[in-house]
Design an enzyme around this catalytic site. Sequence first.
Site, short mmCIF file in Angstrom:
data_model
loop_
_atom_site.label_atom_id
_atom_site.label_comp_id
_atom_site.label_asym_id
_atom_site.label_seq_id
_atom_site.Cartn_x
_atom_site.Cartn_y
_atom_site.Cartn_z
N HIS A 194 0.83 -1.21 0.00
CA HIS A 194 0.00 0.00 0.00
C HIS A 194 0.86 1.26 0.00
O HIS A 194 1.67 1.46 0.91
CB HIS A 194 -0.89 -0.03 1.25
N HIS B 186 -0.81 10.96 -1.62
CA HIS B 186 -2.12 10.53 -1.12
C HIS B 186 -3.01 11.69 -0.72
O HIS B 186 -4.13 11.82 -1.22
CB HIS B 186 -1.95 9.59 0.08
#
Length: 291
Positions: A39, A81
């Site tokens: 991730h 992100h």
Amino acid sequence: MSARAATATAALAGFVGVLVLPTAAEAAQKPGAPVVIAHRGASGYAPENTLQAIDKADKLGFDWVENDVQRTKDGRLVVIHDTNLARTTNVEQVFPGRAPYNVRDFTAAEIAKLDAGRWKGAKFKGARVPTLTQYLDRVDHDHQKLLMEVKDPALYPGIETDILRVLGKEGWLDRDHIRNRLVIQSFSAASVRTVHLLRPDITTGFLGTPAVSDLPRYARFADRIHPGYGTISSRYVASVHALKGPHGKRLQLFTWTVNDAATARRVAGLGVDGIISNSPDVVRKAVGGGQ
């Protein structure tokens, strides 16, 4: 083992004429175990979404990495992100008075000046927010595969077309990449649908947990459903698997973000196809996950 390492090992075996035993990572993999995806790269060990995180995932033996794509003020695509730069960069020091520090309010050249690693530890000082082009080049260099998230597409109208343009320019829309090395996902059903309409050959995933009654609608444009691990049950997984996606294959379910052994074993027991983790090595050890 990455493809690069496997090639080197095979060449060595042929040269010396010896039997090469599987690596520890390969030996730990169990038939039918979930695919494990790093991730934001191996973000438990390196600054998330940086080139260093890609390399760490490769060193740990993971082929699949996940990232997040946004667009700068001048139309460049970058991998980060948060829609705000403050948490993972030193933007407040480099550009004081530019609050609220949104990605879309800075040019690519300005973002390139930021340190995106020091927050994770002194040894990562100097890591940068990569452009999508830089990120794709590193993933290719490491012979890895990419789960790409279109991040908050409502903030960036037309970003799906921009992403596809860069993917094409960098050689990521050829047969091998599309069939084996690329998945595009988003929390926005409209964005996933747009990607599917523009390039129906690309594998797509919807981030979220649609109601079981709504799953047939999502299966028209998404090959995978990607729910948070706390929202699923064996019944939900079975409901997803009962459907076929737009490519005529069984709908798959990948869950996130699982970082401990107990949770990894629980979701694997539910029958998930993949697990997305900041600590992929922990998950692999717990469930024997493949890559």
